[in-house]
Design an enzyme around this catalytic site. Structure first.
Site: not given
Length: 514
Positions: A344-345, A369-371
């Site tokens: 997720d990143g 960081s996608r979350v």
């Protein structure tokens, strides 16, 4: 005792023996025992086990175990998990009827074990009441909950600009010797008092490096809430291959009990190489860079087990920090791109920054960081909204400024402010900072309080500011950790305290002002 009483006693005993013999039914138990047809480095070809299943555990003489990997019509390719050099062709091989599993439970906390659950710290084997298979299906989608709570690493540049949430998978990548393990260890150290249990999985690492890491965890009191699963560089490749799966099953047990868990895989480069070695020895068809075709699948089914459970499932979480080593900054290589697409990143560590002494050497432009941004504390968002943009502008301007071009006052201000951002984001190893200290430093930075401080005085000024954090009232401390956003009044109180602590370091001239 009278003779008639003794006779009655014997009659009663013999009657009981007779009834037991009459009730006993002999049961036949079938066993399949084959033999080793040939043996090589870490693998064995076994014949005579027609009923064996894929990934079934096979036992050999001397307590050495193996996993059935290739199930062919004539023979079985077995990955050996022990001292394979003690075996030879003709030795017996027996089915167990079960898959590979590992002991799990609270008794593992504070212990150093190998993937088979055997102790490596010189103490007695841990007493665990339960065992789980090392290969387990990932949690179903409907049993997962959104990632809404942050996992604080204690590292300013990560918590502010690349936040991580509990239940997220964040890749740590970089060239050799750029500080990847240091970031993971700092994150583990920062979980003390945060109700987060940790699992550190060392995959094919040098024994000296693992011993150093364990010594750091013990010295900082972090070993009490950490399980260390270790395979060394001289261990069989099969043991290296199963290490992250065994560590994940240990972590899942804590997660299913309602705990928040952090697991570190150090590193998956060695894991991929071990699987490539086993696959080539088992004559599996090689693919790109000689890796087998399912190399993506072995990592995806591992990292998909990291999640945040719904409250009905206990509400626990498993946060994964896989580490990957890249070569010559080539982030588009096969294994790194696989893991980038699974996670997720990523946190990218730049060797150029490392050589300049910027530690941790996090390249903010290539990290994402996608979350975690959704789980970040509201007080962080209030102070870091423009920080990443200002830092990116500084890095771009710094490249052009090296050519000696004439700069206007606004550009010089951007450069000077950017240098102070970079100085503030630096941090000593094994020294994670609490949330309030980070927010105070970042708030003073974005407000320009450091702009009158020379670069040489920045470390001392930051130390003084950290000491001044103790003056912040308790009610503000409480609001910072719970409020959705930082109020203007609280912001001003913190800035006043920060300004008083920095006044002795500020010069009369402001190098960062146009």
């Amino acid at each position: 005792m009278a003779a008639d009483q003794l006779d009655d006693l014997f009659d009663e005993i013999f009657s009981g023996i007779g009834q037991t013999r009459a009730a006993y039914l002999a049961q036949l138990q079938s066993r399949e025992v084959g033999y080793i047809a040939s043996i090589s480095t870490g693998i064995a070809k076994v014949s005579g086990l027609p009923g064996v299943g894929y990934e079934e555990l096979i036992m050999f003489p001397g307590g050495i175990s193996g996993i059935a990997f290739n199930v062919d019509a004539e023979e079985i390719g077995v990955v050996l998990l022990g001292e394979y050099w003690r075996l030879q062709a003709g030795d017996k091989a027996e089915r167990t009827g079960r898959v590979m599993d590992v002991a799990v439970g609270p008794a593992l906390l504070g212990r150093v074990i190998n993937p088979l659950g055997l102790p490596l710290d010189g103490n007695a084997p841990p007493l665990c009441q339960q065992r789980l298979p090392i290969e387990r299906p990932a949690v179903a989608i409907m049993d997962r909950a959104p990632v809404l709570e942050p996992l604080q690493t204690g590292i300013k540049v990560i918590d502010a600009l690349i936040p991580i949430g509990r239940g997220q998978r964040e890749l740590i990548m970089g060239d050799r010797q750029t500080g990847k393990t240091a970031i993971a260890i700092d994150t583990i150290l920062n979980q003390g008092g945060q109700n987060v249990l940790c699992v550190y999985c060392a995959i094919g690492q040098h024994a000296a490096a693992v011993a150093k890491t364990i010594a750091v965890l013990r010295a900082h009191g972090a070993l009490e809430y950490t399980v260390v699963v270790v395979t060394e560089g001289n261990d069989p490749p099969g043991l290296t291959y199963i290490a992250p799966y065994a560590a994940t099953s240990i972590a899942e047990h804590f997660m299913e009990a309602g705990n928040d868990v952090l697991i570190v895989y150090d590193d998956l480069t060695q894991h991929a190489r071990a699987y490539r070695e086993l696959s080539l020895l088992l004559r599996r068809p090689p693919g790109r860079e000689a890796y087998p075709g399912d190399i993506f699948y072995i990592h995806s089914r591992l990292l998909e087990r990291a999640t945040h459970l719904r409250a009905e499932q206990g509400g626990g979480s498993l946060t994964a920090l896989p580490i990957i080593e890249i070569e010559a900054q080539n982030i588009s290589a096969y294994i790194p791109t696989n893991l980038i697409s699974i996670t997720d990143g990523q946190i990218y560590l730049s060797p150029a920054l490392f050589e300049l002494g910027v530690l941790p050497a996090v390249d903010v432009g290539k990290s994402v960081s996608r979350v975690g941004g959704k789980a970040q504390l509201g007080s962080y968002r209030a102070v870091t909204g423009d920080l990443k943009l200002a830092y990116a502008q500084f890095e771009e301007l710094e490249t052009f400024a090296r050519f000696g071009a004439r700069l206007d006052d606004a550009t010089r201000h951007t450069l000077e402010h950017g240098r102070r951002i970079r100085a503030c984001l630096q941090q000593a190893e094994f020294a994670p900072l609490p949330v309030l200290t980070q927010i105070t430093i970042l708030l003073a930075l974005t407000a320009g309080l450091f702009d009158k401080v020379t670069l040489e005085q920045m470390p001392a000024a930051e130390t003084a500011l950290q000491s001044a954090v103790e003056q912040i009232p308790d009610e503000i401390r409480q609001r910072i950790s719970t409020a959705a956003q930082l109020s203007a009044a609280d912001r001003q109180v913190i800035l006043d305290i920060a300004g008083r602590s920095l006044v002795t370091f500020q010069t009369s001239t402001n190098p960062a002002q146009p």
